[in-house]
Design an enzyme around this catalytic site. Structure first.
Site, PDB file in Angstrom:
ATOM      1  N   GLY A 152     -13.124   5.149 -15.228  1.00 12.29           N
ATOM      2  CA  GLY A 152     -14.241   4.910 -16.486  1.00 12.29           C
ATOM      3  C   GLY A 152     -15.354   4.031 -15.816  1.00 12.29           C
ATOM      4  O   GLY A 152     -16.617   4.234 -15.883  1.00 12.29           O
ATOM      5  N   ILE A 153     -14.756   3.323 -14.771  1.00  4.90           N
ATOM      6  CA  ILE A 153     -16.150   2.258 -14.220  1.00  4.90           C
ATOM      7  C   ILE A 153     -16.758   3.243 -13.263  1.00  4.90           C
ATOM      8  O   ILE A 153     -18.100   2.759 -13.381  1.00  4.90           O
ATOM      9  CB  ILE A 153     -15.202   1.210 -13.603  1.00  4.90           C
ATOM     10  CG1 ILE A 153     -14.869   0.244 -14.669  1.00  4.90           C
ATOM     11  CG2 ILE A 153     -16.372   0.477 -12.785  1.00  4.90           C
ATOM     12  CD1 ILE A 153     -13.884  -1.055 -13.988  1.00  4.90           C
ATOM     13  N   ASP A 172     -12.116  11.610  -5.763  1.00  2.00           N
ATOM     14  CA  ASP A 172     -10.895  11.317  -6.725  1.00  2.00           C
ATOM     15  C   ASP A 172      -9.815  12.236  -6.629  1.00  2.00           C
ATOM     16  O   ASP A 172     -10.040  13.563  -7.222  1.00  2.00           O
ATOM     17  CB  ASP A 172     -11.425  10.875  -7.911  1.00  2.00           C
ATOM     18  CG  ASP A 172     -10.146  10.360  -8.958  1.00  2.00           C
ATOM     19  OD1 ASP A 172      -9.091  10.429  -8.656  1.00  2.00           O
ATOM     20  OD2 ASP A 172     -10.677   9.230  -9.523  1.00  2.00           O
ATOM     21  N   ALA A 234     -13.433  -3.567  -6.788  1.00  2.00           N
ATOM     22  CA  ALA A 234     -12.025  -2.897  -7.224  1.00  2.00           C
ATOM     23  C   ALA A 234     -10.689  -3.975  -7.058  1.00  2.00           C
ATOM     24  O   ALA A 234     -10.192  -4.998  -7.904  1.00  2.00           O
ATOM     25  CB  ALA A 234     -11.572  -1.518  -6.749  1.00  2.00           C
ATOM     26  N   ARG A 235     -10.193  -4.136  -5.786  1.00  2.00           N
ATOM     27  CA  ARG A 235      -8.888  -4.947  -5.430  1.00  2.00           C
ATOM     28  C   ARG A 235      -9.070  -4.968  -3.949  1.00  2.00           C
ATOM     29  O   ARG A 235      -9.410  -4.450  -3.327  1.00  2.00           O
ATOM     30  CB  ARG A 235      -7.568  -4.077  -5.844  1.00  2.00           C
ATOM     31  CG  ARG A 235      -7.180  -4.023  -7.265  1.00  2.00           C
ATOM     32  CD  ARG A 235      -6.945  -5.603  -7.805  1.00  2.00           C
ATOM     33  NE  ARG A 235      -6.702  -5.707  -9.054  1.00  2.00           N
ATOM     34  CZ  ARG A 235      -7.627  -5.879  -9.908  1.00  2.00           C
ATOM     35  NH1 ARG A 235      -9.069  -5.880  -9.601  1.00  2.00           N
ATOM     36  NH2 ARG A 235      -7.364  -6.111 -11.125  1.00  2.00           N
ATOM     37  N   GLU A 264      -6.683 -14.305  -2.175  1.00  2.00           N
ATOM     38  CA  GLU A 264      -7.604 -15.015  -3.129  1.00  2.00           C
ATOM     39  C   GLU A 264      -6.892 -16.772  -3.399  1.00  2.00           C
ATOM     40  O   GLU A 264      -5.888 -16.473  -3.775  1.00  2.00           O
ATOM     41  CB  GLU A 264      -7.818 -14.212  -4.274  1.00  2.00           C
ATOM     42  CG  GLU A 264      -8.503 -13.049  -3.975  1.00  2.00           C
ATOM     43  CD  GLU A 264      -8.904 -12.109  -5.129  1.00  2.00           C
ATOM     44  OE1 GLU A 264      -8.500 -12.519  -6.048  1.00  2.00           O
ATOM     45  OE2 GLU A 264      -9.545 -11.005  -4.964  1.00  2.00           O
ATOM     46  N   HIS A 283     -14.337 -12.793  -7.360  1.00  2.00           N
ATOM     47  CA  HIS A 283     -13.505 -12.061  -8.482  1.00  2.00           C
ATOM     48  C   HIS A 283     -14.024 -12.042  -9.570  1.00  2.00           C
ATOM     49  O   HIS A 283     -13.602 -12.331 -10.703  1.00  2.00           O
ATOM     50  CB  HIS A 283     -12.178 -12.353  -8.396  1.00  2.00           C
ATOM     51  CG  HIS A 283     -11.368 -11.272  -8.554  1.00  2.00           C
ATOM     52  ND1 HIS A 283      -9.907 -10.693  -8.105  1.00  2.00           N
ATOM     53  CD2 HIS A 283     -11.445 -10.147  -9.573  1.00  2.00           C
ATOM     54  CE1 HIS A 283      -9.568  -9.725  -8.829  1.00  2.00           C
ATOM     55  NE2 HIS A 283     -10.378  -9.414  -9.618  1.00  2.00           N
ATOM     56  N   ILE A 284     -15.398 -11.850  -9.798  1.00  2.00           N
ATOM     57  CA  ILE A 284     -16.318 -12.076 -11.041  1.00  2.00           C
ATOM     58  C   ILE A 284     -17.185 -10.862 -11.374  1.00  2.00           C
ATOM     59  O   ILE A 284     -17.771 -10.949 -12.452  1.00  2.00           O
ATOM     60  CB  ILE A 284     -16.798 -13.438 -11.023  1.00  2.00           C
ATOM     61  CG1 ILE A 284     -17.975 -13.485  -9.654  1.00  2.00           C
ATOM     62  CG2 ILE A 284     -16.358 -14.561 -11.223  1.00  2.00           C
ATOM     63  CD1 ILE A 284     -19.313 -12.658  -9.787  1.00  2.00           C
ATOM     64  N   ALA A 285     -16.831  -9.824 -10.816  1.00  2.00           N
ATOM     65  CA  ALA A 285     -17.756  -8.697 -11.251  1.00  2.00           C
ATOM     66  C   ALA A 285     -17.661  -8.229 -12.581  1.00  2.00           C
ATOM     67  O   ALA A 285     -18.589  -7.938 -13.076  1.00  2.00           O
ATOM     68  CB  ALA A 285     -17.425  -7.346 -10.104  1.00  2.00           C
ATOM     69  N   GLY A 286     -16.572  -8.091 -13.148  1.00  2.00           N
ATOM     70  CA  GLY A 286     -16.318  -7.901 -14.376  1.00  2.00           C
ATOM     71  C   GLY A 286     -16.252  -8.911 -15.394  1.00  2.00           C
ATOM     72  O   GLY A 286     -16.164  -8.846 -16.617  1.00  2.00           O
TER      73      GLY A 286
END
Length: 308
Positions: A152-153, A172, A234-235, A264, A283-286
């Site tokens: 989705g992203i 993918d 992502a991660r 982190e 870790h604030i992109a979202g």
């Protein structure tokens, strides 16, 4: 004792909405206070977390009445899903609620790194005038965005990129070559080698698993186009941070942005310190005001529904 325990920050309106319906304990610092968290877990039925609270067997054993875990986000690597399933604990992620925030982060950082002029404020303020050096920036339009992971992203990011004149390609292994979403987003499906070879910007949208850990190692980073940009929202752990730092220092990559890290927060003196053309965010992109509202309300409603 509270039926719902919230261990990390959550939108205030969503907390108040929950509290008006169910006995709720909101402790945004509980993630760092295990001695305070343990007695609250003893009788709670729902736990709401972000990415730092580790929902492992040790924690689950302290919460024998737990029925549901709400995740204020989409990544589930901090939640032991098999252990939850074994105990009949439902896990609810906030799927889709922060997608726009992440997609905008990717486009914003891609534009900034391609242009190459936005990390010079200190020099200009000090009286330097590096106009010739900073006049060689590149435009986003006409470049190729490679999406490693096309959920989705990734799909939303492709739509934003296409709107700005980019070409989009994706890797993918879980998407078929004739999947309608490829035509809908104007995106070509490639294998990993093709993605590396064709992309001016690569953005990662894949989970961290045994198969994806260090997926972007020194060899894959070297296979990227010279002057390309790499973005990971992502991660952490998907990119070999040492190899990335070396590629930036050597000038093989024009820039990179990391919102997530193998560990982190980063330790002082990290290999990523003092690396040129590297943007680091915690870790604030979202996480934006708008996405936090959407994520929090979605999880509040679904947790309340799960508890009946």
């Amino acid at each position: 004792m509270p039926r719902i325990v919230i261990t990390e920050f959550m939108d205030t309106d969503a907390v108040e909405w929950l509290s008006s319906r169910l006995d709720t304990h909101y402790g945004p610092t509980l993630v760092d206070e295990p001695d305070k968290l343990a007695p609250l877990l003893a009788d709670c039925e729902a736990l709401i977390v972000r990415n730092r609270t580790q929902v492992r067997p040790e924690l689950l054993e302290q919460a024998p009445g737990l029925k549901v875990v709400g995740r204020l986000g989409v990544g589930l690597d901090n939640i032991d899903q098999p252990a939850c399933a074994e105990r009949g604990v439902q896990v609810i992620p906030a799927t889709g609620a922060n997608a726009l925030a992440v997609a905008e982060y990717v486009i914003c950082t891609a534009m900034m790194l391609l242009r190459g002029a936005y990390l010079s404020s200190d020099r200009v303020a000090a009286g330097e005038w590096p106009r010739p050096a900073l006049s060689r920036g590149r435009e986003l339009a006409g470049k190729t965005l490679g999406l490693a992971g096309f959920g989705g992203i990734g799909q939303l990011t492709a739509k934003l990129a296409r709107g700005l004149g980019m070409e989009t390609v994706a890797y993918d292994p879980y998407i078929e070559a004739d999947a309608p979403v490829l035509a809908q987003t104007g995106t070509r499906l490639l294998d990993m080698d093709g993605l590396l070879a064709e992309s001016d910007v690569i953005s990662l949208h894949i989970p961290l698993t045994d198969e994806t850990r260090n997926l972007f190692d020194a060899e894959r980073i070297a296979a990227m186009r010279g002057g390309a940009v790499l973005i990971n929202s992502a991660r952490g752990g998907i990119i070999d941070e040492f190899a990335l730092a070396r590629a930036l220092k050597d000038g093989h990559l024009a820039g990179a942005a990391l919102d997530v890290f193998d560990k982190e927060p980063l330790a002082a003196g990290s290999v990523l310190a003092d690396v040129p053309n590297l943007v680091l965010t915690p870790h604030i992109a979202g996480v934006t005001e708008e996405s936090n509202t959407r994520v929090s309300r979605l999880i509040a409603e679904r947790v309340a529904e799960a508890l009946g």
